[in-house]
Design a protein around this motif. Sequence first.
Motif, PDB file in Angstrom:
ATOM      1  N   TRP A  31      -2.128  -6.537   2.079  1.00  0.00           N
ATOM      2  CA  TRP A  31      -1.561  -6.538   1.009  1.00  0.00           C
ATOM      3  C   TRP A  31       0.003  -7.243   0.750  1.00  0.00           C
ATOM      4  O   TRP A  31       0.502  -7.355   1.833  1.00  0.00           O
ATOM      5  CB  TRP A  31      -1.399  -4.938   0.493  1.00  0.00           C
ATOM      6  N   ASN A  32       0.368  -7.297  -0.472  1.00  0.00           N
ATOM      7  CA  ASN A  32       1.685  -8.042  -0.478  1.00  0.00           C
ATOM      8  C   ASN A  32       2.590  -7.092  -1.210  1.00  0.00           C
ATOM      9  O   ASN A  32       2.834  -6.958  -2.102  1.00  0.00           O
ATOM     10  CB  ASN A  32       1.555  -9.338  -1.319  1.00  0.00           C
ATOM     11  N   LEU A  33       2.912  -6.133  -0.194  1.00  0.00           N
ATOM     12  CA  LEU A  33       4.033  -5.102  -0.766  1.00  0.00           C
ATOM     13  C   LEU A  33       5.160  -5.410  -0.685  1.00  0.00           C
ATOM     14  O   LEU A  33       5.313  -6.762  -0.339  1.00  0.00           O
ATOM     15  CB  LEU A  33       3.756  -3.813   0.309  1.00  0.00           C
ATOM     16  N   PRO A  34       6.055  -4.786  -1.691  1.00  0.00           N
ATOM     17  CA  PRO A  34       7.477  -5.265  -1.826  1.00  0.00           C
ATOM     18  C   PRO A  34       8.027  -5.096  -0.544  1.00  0.00           C
ATOM     19  O   PRO A  34       7.769  -4.632   0.517  1.00  0.00           O
ATOM     20  CB  PRO A  34       8.148  -4.111  -2.833  1.00  0.00           C
ATOM     21  N   PRO A  35       9.301  -6.174  -0.599  1.00  0.00           N
ATOM     22  CA  PRO A  35       9.921  -6.346   0.856  1.00  0.00           C
ATOM     23  C   PRO A  35      10.504  -4.848   1.046  1.00  0.00           C
ATOM     24  O   PRO A  35      10.626  -4.126   0.261  1.00  0.00           O
ATOM     25  CB  PRO A  35      11.156  -7.426   0.284  1.00  0.00           C
ATOM     26  N   GLY A  36      11.057  -4.629   2.294  1.00  0.00           N
ATOM     27  CA  GLY A  36      11.757  -3.703   2.769  1.00  0.00           C
ATOM     28  C   GLY A  36      12.193  -3.884   4.278  1.00  0.00           C
ATOM     29  O   GLY A  36      11.801  -5.065   4.997  1.00  0.00           O
ATOM     30  N   PRO A  37      12.970  -3.044   4.766  1.00  0.00           N
ATOM     31  CA  PRO A  37      13.185  -2.973   6.275  1.00  0.00           C
ATOM     32  C   PRO A  37      12.057  -2.751   7.201  1.00  0.00           C
ATOM     33  O   PRO A  37      11.223  -2.205   6.715  1.00  0.00           O
ATOM     34  CB  PRO A  37      14.340  -1.565   6.453  1.00  0.00           C
ATOM     35  N   THR A  38      12.216  -3.660   8.158  1.00  0.00           N
ATOM     36  CA  THR A  38      10.976  -3.731   9.324  1.00  0.00           C
ATOM     37  C   THR A  38      10.850  -2.381   9.758  1.00  0.00           C
ATOM     38  O   THR A  38      11.567  -1.763  10.530  1.00  0.00           O
ATOM     39  CB  THR A  38      11.382  -4.800  10.176  1.00  0.00           C
ATOM     40  N   PRO A  39       9.607  -1.971   9.733  1.00  0.00           N
ATOM     41  CA  PRO A  39       9.294  -0.590  10.489  1.00  0.00           C
ATOM     42  C   PRO A  39       9.244  -0.759  11.764  1.00  0.00           C
ATOM     43  O   PRO A  39       8.841  -1.614  12.122  1.00  0.00           O
ATOM     44  CB  PRO A  39       8.122  -0.058   9.511  1.00  0.00           C
ATOM     45  N   LEU A  40       9.316   0.353  12.589  1.00  0.00           N
ATOM     46  CA  LEU A  40       9.168   0.399  13.922  1.00  0.00           C
ATOM     47  C   LEU A  40       8.020   0.851  14.190  1.00  0.00           C
ATOM     48  O   LEU A  40       7.326   1.974  13.189  1.00  0.00           O
ATOM     49  CB  LEU A  40      10.174   1.224  14.576  1.00  0.00           C
ATOM     50  N   PRO A  41       7.182   0.746  15.254  1.00  0.00           N
ATOM     51  CA  PRO A  41       5.956   1.442  15.446  1.00  0.00           C
ATOM     52  C   PRO A  41       6.184   2.979  15.726  1.00  0.00           C
ATOM     53  O   PRO A  41       6.939   3.290  16.308  1.00  0.00           O
ATOM     54  CB  PRO A  41       5.352   0.861  17.177  1.00  0.00           C
ATOM     55  N   VAL A 370       9.343  13.356  -8.461  1.00  0.00           N
ATOM     56  CA  VAL A 370       8.380  13.986  -7.621  1.00  0.00           C
ATOM     57  C   VAL A 370       7.411  12.736  -7.332  1.00  0.00           C
ATOM     58  O   VAL A 370       6.973  11.899  -8.269  1.00  0.00           O
ATOM     59  CB  VAL A 370       7.371  15.056  -8.269  1.00  0.00           C
ATOM     60  N   PRO A 371       7.078  12.451  -6.076  1.00  0.00           N
ATOM     61  CA  PRO A 371       6.209  11.354  -5.745  1.00  0.00           C
ATOM     62  C   PRO A 371       4.770  11.208  -6.772  1.00  0.00           C
ATOM     63  O   PRO A 371       4.203  12.027  -6.921  1.00  0.00           O
ATOM     64  CB  PRO A 371       5.858  11.471  -4.221  1.00  0.00           C
ATOM     65  N   ARG A 372       4.541   9.887  -7.033  1.00  0.00           N
ATOM     66  CA  ARG A 372       3.412   9.482  -7.645  1.00  0.00           C
ATOM     67  C   ARG A 372       2.563   8.753  -6.752  1.00  0.00           C
ATOM     68  O   ARG A 372       2.934   8.326  -5.638  1.00  0.00           O
ATOM     69  CB  ARG A 372       3.679   8.587  -8.838  1.00  0.00           C
ATOM     70  N   LYS A 373       1.350   8.167  -6.978  1.00  0.00           N
ATOM     71  CA  LYS A 373       0.498   7.463  -6.356  1.00  0.00           C
ATOM     72  C   LYS A 373      -0.195   6.628  -7.394  1.00  0.00           C
ATOM     73  O   LYS A 373      -0.427   6.855  -8.349  1.00  0.00           O
ATOM     74  CB  LYS A 373      -0.902   8.331  -5.774  1.00  0.00           C
ATOM     75  N   THR A 374      -0.581   5.242  -6.758  1.00  0.00           N
ATOM     76  CA  THR A 374      -1.356   4.481  -7.749  1.00  0.00           C
ATOM     77  C   THR A 374      -2.746   4.863  -7.731  1.00  0.00           C
ATOM     78  O   THR A 374      -3.332   5.426  -6.878  1.00  0.00           O
ATOM     79  CB  THR A 374      -1.417   3.162  -7.247  1.00  0.00           C
ATOM     80  N   THR A 375      -3.468   4.832  -8.892  1.00  0.00           N
ATOM     81  CA  THR A 375      -4.449   5.302  -9.270  1.00  0.00           C
ATOM     82  C   THR A 375      -5.694   4.330  -8.881  1.00  0.00           C
ATOM     83  O   THR A 375      -7.056   4.443  -9.043  1.00  0.00           O
ATOM     84  CB  THR A 375      -4.772   5.705 -10.745  1.00  0.00           C
ATOM     85  N   LYS A 376      -5.261   2.865  -8.811  1.00  0.00           N
ATOM     86  CA  LYS A 376      -6.094   1.775  -8.375  1.00  0.00           C
ATOM     87  C   LYS A 376      -5.541   0.643  -7.776  1.00  0.00           C
ATOM     88  O   LYS A 376      -4.238   0.894  -7.728  1.00  0.00           O
ATOM     89  CB  LYS A 376      -6.872   1.433  -9.684  1.00  0.00           C
ATOM     90  N   ASP A 377      -6.127  -0.347  -7.341  1.00  0.00           N
ATOM     91  CA  ASP A 377      -5.530  -1.405  -6.735  1.00  0.00           C
ATOM     92  C   ASP A 377      -4.712  -2.115  -7.879  1.00  0.00           C
ATOM     93  O   ASP A 377      -5.440  -2.299  -8.835  1.00  0.00           O
ATOM     94  CB  ASP A 377      -6.338  -2.409  -6.243  1.00  0.00           C
ATOM     95  N   ILE A 378      -3.463  -2.235  -7.798  1.00  0.00           N
ATOM     96  CA  ILE A 378      -2.622  -2.845  -9.025  1.00  0.00           C
ATOM     97  C   ILE A 378      -1.513  -4.214  -8.414  1.00  0.00           C
ATOM     98  O   ILE A 378      -1.553  -4.382  -7.222  1.00  0.00           O
ATOM     99  CB  ILE A 378      -1.642  -2.019  -9.778  1.00  0.00           C
ATOM    100  N   PRO A 386      -2.252  -1.352  -3.044  1.00  0.00           N
ATOM    101  CA  PRO A 386      -3.505  -0.816  -3.021  1.00  0.00           C
ATOM    102  C   PRO A 386      -3.547   0.627  -3.627  1.00  0.00           C
ATOM    103  O   PRO A 386      -2.399   1.360  -3.682  1.00  0.00           O
ATOM    104  CB  PRO A 386      -3.674  -0.633  -1.599  1.00  0.00           C
ATOM    105  N   LYS A 387      -4.613   0.995  -4.035  1.00  0.00           N
ATOM    106  CA  LYS A 387      -4.975   2.418  -4.567  1.00  0.00           C
ATOM    107  C   LYS A 387      -4.315   3.467  -3.402  1.00  0.00           C
ATOM    108  O   LYS A 387      -4.691   3.236  -2.303  1.00  0.00           O
ATOM    109  CB  LYS A 387      -6.465   2.607  -4.869  1.00  0.00           C
ATOM    110  N   ASN A 388      -3.991   4.473  -4.152  1.00  0.00           N
ATOM    111  CA  ASN A 388      -3.495   5.652  -3.338  1.00  0.00           C
ATOM    112  C   ASN A 388      -2.119   5.221  -2.560  1.00  0.00           C
ATOM    113  O   ASN A 388      -1.925   6.012  -1.598  1.00  0.00           O
ATOM    114  CB  ASN A 388      -4.625   6.321  -2.312  1.00  0.00           C
ATOM    115  N   THR A 389      -1.360   4.330  -2.768  1.00  0.00           N
ATOM    116  CA  THR A 389      -0.177   4.190  -2.259  1.00  0.00           C
ATOM    117  C   THR A 389       0.876   4.982  -2.999  1.00  0.00           C
ATOM    118  O   THR A 389       0.926   5.100  -4.255  1.00  0.00           O
ATOM    119  CB  THR A 389       0.300   2.575  -2.596  1.00  0.00           C
TER     120      THR A 389
END
Length: 494
Positions: A31-41, A370-378, A386-389
Amino acid sequence: MDFSEHVALLLTAVGTCLILFLSVKPFWGKWNLPPGPTPLPILGNYVQLRGGDIVKSLLKLSEKYGEVFTVYLGFRPVIVVTGYKAVKEVYVDRGDDFLARGDLAYFDLFYKNYGIAFTSNMDRWRQLRRFSISTMRDFGMGKGNTEQQIQEEAQCLVAEFKKTKETFVEPRHYISKATCNVLFTIMFGSRHEYEDKALLNVIALIHTALSIASSRWGQLYEMFPLVMRFIPGKHQKGFNCMKEILQFTEKRVEINKKMLDKNNPRNYVDAFLIKMEKENNPKSEFHLTNLVNSTLQIFFAGVETTSTTLTYSLLLLMKYPDVLAKVHKEIDKVIGQERCPKIDDRYQMPFTDAVIHEIQRFIDLIPMGVPRKTTKDITYRGHAIPKNTNVFPMLTSVLKDPSCFPYPNEFNPKNFLDENGQFKKNDAFMPLAMGKRICLGEGLVRMELFVILITILQNFNLKAPAPPEDLDITPDISGLGNFPKLYKMAFIPR
């Protein structure tokens, strides 16, 4: 268990986490998620968010990565959305794409995807919300009888303040009793005396649970729930509080069940019980688990939202005595001392109306939304999600957006006044979110804030134990919610 066994367990846990990380990473790489700080394992972006104030950390990251960016809470990616225009897209313009409830591990541990407020099951949410809105309307939510209940409770609160005989007290201790009783009446059909042990216990449990959820312990649990669940810390106390509140709600539902008159429902729980008996559809969401969880979620949110806002209100008005003086003047002119304030009075009290809006904007009660989630791939702003992000719509960035408010970082009623001193609406005013999943009790909160606050100010001058310039109005805790520092004050009869 000896030291070598501890080491073996630790290495096994780390190895398992690494395998999970390596298996999850290719999926998100598609997926092509928005940019952000590099996560550690394993740790995700813990390093960037570990300071204890996750709100400030996320806003700081937005300065580098823009209005929309990605952070990882452990393995879990979260899309952070900031600024009025971007947040409005999530709530309204593309509301259906982000309509599912996002993960809140601290609460999901107990609600388990049931109830009206914390479910990501869209059919469940629709059935329960439609029923809840209709039922609360039937029992007078937003109508005269609910307003009368609030007026009566406000008078009880005034009587309690008079008993303090101008000594310095913690106002939250009293205010929470009033807001709790309003919800008790709507949900269960009865109120409690102010010294009732059950009332005091519920208030303490709700406040403690939400405070811990907003603290660094709650934030750590959100990042690493599978590990933190078994580690000692304050979050364990929060879990115990949640268990007790859930058990209390179950007992109250059972009491209503035993006293139920099917031909004369008296409250929300009665109406839900009757609906349960009428439903024959196996896919129906009207069952005991949803009743208990919906009741608790409405009750929990309604009590803490209003009591915290009112407690913060009194502190701000002592901090700015010139504002308080103008409110007192408007109360005396429009309402006087002989009758109870009512919600319609606000239309004749533009300065007071602006002050209450400014209080809600400034205290920034739910800074992360309050957090939301995507209802489908958008596709969102050029990014494939992706859905459920999970998505964090940062309400704090809206309420303090300099493009929407002339005085974004200071307490100033002019944020809601025009050049003629009349109340001015602002589309960026969304203290409890907006759109289809806006807080179910938003109208009740608005009514309680006005009626209870104005009743207090109608009857009292507010006295602080220190000069206004020494009063600290910064939050004591800032996370899921903003809470004022504990303070004392005196109520001086007018």
